[in-house]
Structure formats: structure tokens, C-alpha cells
Design an enzyme around this catalytic site. Structure first.
Site, short mmCIF file in Angstrom:
data_model
loop_
_atom_site.label_atom_id
_atom_site.label_comp_id
_atom_site.label_asym_id
_atom_site.label_seq_id
_atom_site.Cartn_x
_atom_site.Cartn_y
_atom_site.Cartn_z
N SER A 1 0.83 -1.20 0.00
CA SER A 1 0.00 0.00 0.00
C SER A 1 0.87 1.26 0.00
CB SER A 1 -0.90 0.01 1.23
OG SER A 1 -0.18 0.49 2.33
N LYS A 2 0.20 2.38 -0.21
CA LYS A 2 0.92 3.65 -0.26
C LYS A 2 1.63 3.95 1.05
CE LYS A 2 -1.50 5.82 -3.98
NZ LYS A 2 -1.96 7.03 -4.61
N ARG A 3 1.08 3.45 2.14
CA ARG A 3 1.67 3.75 3.45
C ARG A 3 2.82 2.80 3.82
NH1 ARG A 3 -3.24 5.28 3.54
NH2 ARG A 3 -3.94 3.14 3.53
#
Ligand code: GLU
Length: 535
Positions: free
Chosen positions: A274-276
Site C-alpha cells: 500500500s501507499k503507506r
């Protein structure tokens, strides 16, 4: 065969994730291999999710990777707004194509394949809650639409009145009842979905006069004569609707073929990258650094010191299996060798260590002078940022002396994955050690060390040819003549030169720093260990 035309159609809702870059790359490779066209289209019809700067970010990321669209973006990296011979389908930004879509939605209403719906979001929310209480899913389709407020359930007059007097209605697709949609995916093969599990998706909204993703995407792929849609797996659930839309418009014959790419997975293989994850797990997930509206910065491959060639190479292999042991591919080689048939169905696990390995391989392919130039640029940037590297006098000169930097580079590059690591691997080449590792001192420093170091220095000072192999020979001969232990003598010398037990060969270091500096370093060590006995 007709020209292959593929597109990358990102929504500018934030920085492009590396998975998005991979999608763009596979599209690009496919197009180039077929001598076709790679098109960039900006899908920005969801104004609520629009993020300023995201479009520019996407284009810059692709350019950094060496991916230049044939259509949609001009030479200056701007999205094309006016049609030209090269960009016949402009504008390539969907918000600027607004006027195009309504008639297509109305066409389907005319054919009885779509309808007007007047339900407010509050009404729909209430219904969803009621269904939830009954533990049943609410689907807006043939099972419910007759009880809802739309042009199917309401008398014609009422529909007419609402269309004229209200402005919050939408056009919904009339999902056919009890049908099996048979689809084909170039990566996954045959897929079947029953329409009763699907809902009547909104195609167009009167409130902002904008199409939803589904309508705009299908209409544009049709108008832009797209032959293959290569996109992320998250769009697979939309595929039945897209098939049915092509059918409803009567465009089946020119319908593109579809290929859905599997997800990139976290390093432990558990779930989507994910982006995080990047900032959490300590590696970049974005091609370029990104600063959000709150001023938080996410790291990027470019700013972390990756070469774009390495980034492209590692992305290509995250999901594509070349079928051989070969791992290093230039973009041109990828264009020649890529094939959708060899794209894997399962998720591709991202390995940050392997990513570094790719960069190291590309670093090693560069010449010492190229790397020295990069090293110099890095030093200049650090200096400009006022961050690191306290130096002055002779060190300052060496840091800008490309010959000196080249010599240093040749010795440390084998140990580095990034140019930014050169400084910490080689700082002692520039700065005379003032402190000496205590454990190393305890191990190697003996009473006779000063004499040993002095004799070794004397042997070096007589050398005609001050090159590493001669230096090495002189050191070894002197050690042998005096009956010293090789390991002890060499490590003591290294301690003087480096201050600890790291670095390349002793003779190599001496060659780079020179005889005078070697003498100074020996003296400094002796002073520090014998409290001022000196040389
Ligand atoms: N706008 C969609 C996205 O953001 C495009 C999906 C597609 O390629 O159809 O990924």
C-alpha cells in the site's frame, strides 16, 4: 494487423504508486514492441478526489523512467488540450471532454438499456441501513429498482417533470437480468460472472454534468481506438459492466482485449503493497518524492538515489517472467522481450533488498569517472543543503578534484549500492582519522608498533613507482624481512590509515592518499597511543 493502441489512464488523486508505474511500463512495452502507440489519458472526472500537482507528478515520473507517451502529452510534458495531427484525440483530460459523454448515456436510455434515477443519497442510505438490519445486501438492480424512484418505476409524466425541475438525477445502467457474462482476459483466461450479482451502476450525473469512471472510460477507449486495456487487477470487478457497455453501444467488434495485472504484494507476501507501507517499512513506494498538503514527505526512488534504469528493470520483473535466468534488462531489451503471456497471474512480492541489488548492478556498470562525477554532484548538493561533510583546506580541494574522486570511487564502488553511500565508505580518504577504534587498538597495538610502522614507512619512501602493487610488495617484503606477523602488521597500518578496520586494501589506500599523508597518519596514531613520543 491494425495498429496496436494502448493507454495508461491514471486518476490524479495523489502520487503514482510504483504499481501504477508498472502498469504504465507494461503498456509502454507492449505498444513499442508492436510498433503501436502508447497514450496517456487523465481520468479526472471525480472532482472530489482531485489532488493538485498529481497530474504533473505522474508525467514527471514517467519521464524519469524514460517512458514518453506517443499521444496525450506534448514535448514539454503537458497534457494536450487541442487536437493536432500527432494528438488527434485531444483533449486527453476527461474533465475537458465533459460535453462528449452525456449523449452516450442518453443513447442507452433511448435503447432501454439505461434509465433516469431520482433517488436522493439520503433515501439510498436509509434503504441500505434497512437492508443491513435485515442482514441482506442492498443491490440497486432488477430486484429493487421497481420500488425505487426512477424512469422505470414512475409514470412517464412524472419522470418528465422531475427531469425538468430537479437537477440531482443520474443515469443508471440497466443491468440485464439472469445472464452470464463470459469474458476473456489475456492473463487470466476465461472468466464468467452472473449479472444478478451486479448492480445498476451510475453512468452520468446531472448534478455536475460529469460521467462516472465507467462511462468515460468505455467511451474514451472506444473513441481513442484502444486495442488492449492493460490495467491493475482492482479493475477486474468492473470488467462485466464494461463488456455489457460495449455490447449495449454495439461496439463489440472493436472492443479492446483486456489484461489485468496482479497486485504488488508487501515484502512478507501478506496483502497489497500500500501507499503507506513504504514509510512504515523503510523503502520507497513512489517513483519520486511527494509532499502532501499537510507538508508530509514520502520518499521516492529518485531521491533515494536509484537509477531510473534500475527502477524500470526491477518493476518489469515484478510480475513478468522472462522465462530465463536473465535479470538485467535495458528498456530496449524489455521492449524486445516483454510479452503479456509471460505476465504471472499471482501477486508479485516486492523485495526491497532485491531492489537495492538492481541499483548496485547498474552502479557497477558505470565507469569510475561517471561515478566520480555523480559523487561530486552529491557532495555539492550536500554542501548546498548544509547537511553533511565538514571539511576544509586540502579535503575541500580533493572533494572537487575529479581525478582524486575517481581513484576513491574505484576503491569503494564495489561496496556501495548507491552513490550517496560513497562518502561514508570513503570519508577517511579525505579526512585524517583523529580517533582510533579502541577494540582494534587493544588487539593490534604493541610496544614495537611504532618501530614497525616507521620501518614500513621507510620502505615506502624509497619507492620509485608509487602504485598499489609496488606498495604492497614493499610492505610484504619488509614484514617478511623483520619476521613480523602479516596480519598484525597490516592491521596496525590500516588502523593508522583508517582509524578502524574497514576499507579496501592497505596498499590501495596508500596509493590514493599518498606518501606524505601516510606519514602524517602514522605519526598521529603513534602520538595518540604513546602520548607524544612522535616519529
Ligand atoms: N482511472 C483508472 C485508474 O485510476 C483507470 C483504470 C483503467 O485503466 O481502466 O486506474
Amino acid at each position: 494487423m491494425k495498429e496496436r493502441r494502448v493507454r495508461f489512464a491514471p486518476s490524479p488523486t495523489g502520487p503514482l504508486h510504483m504499481g501504477g508505474v508498472r502498469t504504465a511500463l507494461y503498456n509502454y512495452l507492449y505498444a513499442k514492441q508492436a510498433g503501436g502507440k502508447f497514450i496517456l489519458r487523465i481520468e479526472d472526472t471525480d472532482s472530489q478526489r482531485f489532488v493538485p500537482g498529481a497530474e504533473e507528478y505522474i508525467i514527471e515520473s514517467l519521464r524519469w523512467c524514460g517512458i514518453f507517451p506517443d499521444e496525450g502529452v506534448d514535448e514539454n510534458g503537458k497534457v494536450v488540450e487541442k487536437a493536432t495531427e500527432k494528438h488527434p484525440h485531444a483533449p486527453y483530460r476527461q474533465s475537458q471532454r465533459k460535453a462528449i459523454y452525456r449523449k452516450y448515456a442518453e443513447e442507452l436510455v433511448g435503447k432501454g438499456m439505461a434509465y433516469y434515477a431520482f433517488d436522493s443519497s439520503e433515501e439510498l442510505d436509509r434503504l441500505r441501513k434497512e437492508y443491513e438490519a435485515k442482514k441482506e445486501p442492498f443491490i440497486y438492480n432488477h430486484t429493487t429498482r421497481k420500488a425505487l424512484r426512477n424512469s422505470i418505476s414512475l409514470p412517464e409524466e412524472e419522470t418528465k417533470r422531475l427531469l425538468e425541475t430537479t437537477d440531482n438525477w443520474v443515469i443508471r445502467f440497466r443491468m440485464p437480468e439472469n445472464r452470464t457474462v463470459k469474458m476473456n482476459d489475456l492473463i487470466r483466461g476465461e472468466i464468467e460472472v452472473h449479472t444478478d450479482t451486479l448492480d445498476d451502476k451510475v453512468l452520468w450525473k446531472r448534478a455536475d454534468e460529469l460521467p462516472t469512471y465507467h462511462l468515460a472510460n468505455i467511451v474514451d477507449d472506444h473513441l481513442m481506438e484502444i486495442t488492449e486495456v492493460i490495467r491493475g487487477e482492482e479493475w477486474l470487478p468492473s470488467l462485466p459492466l464494461h463488456y455489457l457497455l460495449y455490447e449495449a453501444f454495439g461496439w463489440q467488434d472493436s472492443q479492446p482485449r483486456f489484461a489485468h495485472l496482479s497486485l504488488l504484494l508487501k515484502p512478507d507476501g501478506k496483502g497489497k503493497l500500500s501507499k503507506r507501507d513504504g514509510d512504515r517499512l523503510g523503502f520507497p513506494v513512489f517513483p519520486l518524492q511527494w509532499k502532501n498538503a499537510e507538508g508530509e514527505t514520502s520518499r521516492g526512488y529518485r531521491e533515494d538515489g536509484y537509477y531510473p534504469e534500475a527502477f524500470v528493470n526491477l518493476l518489469a520483473l515484478l510480475g513478468w517472467n522472462p522465462g530465463t535466468e536473465k535479470e538485467l534488462f535495458t528498456l530496449d531489451e524489455l521492449v524486445r522481450e516483454f510479452s503479456l503471456e509471460r505476465v504471472v497471474k499471482s501477486g508479485a512480492r516486492f523485495n526491497p533488498e532485491k531492489a537495492k541489488w538492481f541499483n548496485q548492478e547498474y552502479l557497477r556498470m558505470k565507469s569510475d569517472t561517471e561515478l566520480a562525477e555523480e559523487f561530486r554532484k552529491y557532495i555539492e548538493l550536500e554542501e548546498a543543503a548544509g547537511t553533511a561533510i565538514g571539511y576544509s583546506g586540502k579535503t575541500r580541494e580533493q572533494l572537487t578534484d575529479i581525478c582524486f574522486l575517481t581513484k576513491v570511487t574505484s576503491l569503494v564502488k564495489e561496496r556501495a549500492s548507491f552513490v550517496k553511500e560513497f562518502w561514508h565508505l570513503s570519508d577517511y580518504m579525505f579526512i585524517r582519522p583523529a580517533k582510533f577504534d579502541e577494540a582494534v587498538c587493544r588487539k593490534f597495538w604493541k610496544e614495537d608498533s611504532p618501530e614497525m610502522l616507521k620501518k614500513l614507512y621507510d620502505a615506502l619512501s624509497g619507492l620509485q613507482n608509487f602504485e598499489a602493487h609496488e606498495i604492497e610488495k614493499a610492505l610484504k617484503d619488509t614484514i617478511a624481512e623483520n619476521g613480523w606477523k602479516m596480519g598484525v602488521a597490516m592491521n596496525t597500518m590500516r588502523l593508522a590509515l583508517v582509524g578502524e578496520s574497514k576499507g579496501p586494501g592497505v596498499a590501495e589506500i596508500i596509493e590514493v592518499i599518498g606518501l606524505e599523508e601516510t606519514k602524517e597518519r602514522i605519526a598521529t596514531l603513534i602520538n595518540s597511543q604513546t602520548a607524544g613520543l612522535g616519529m
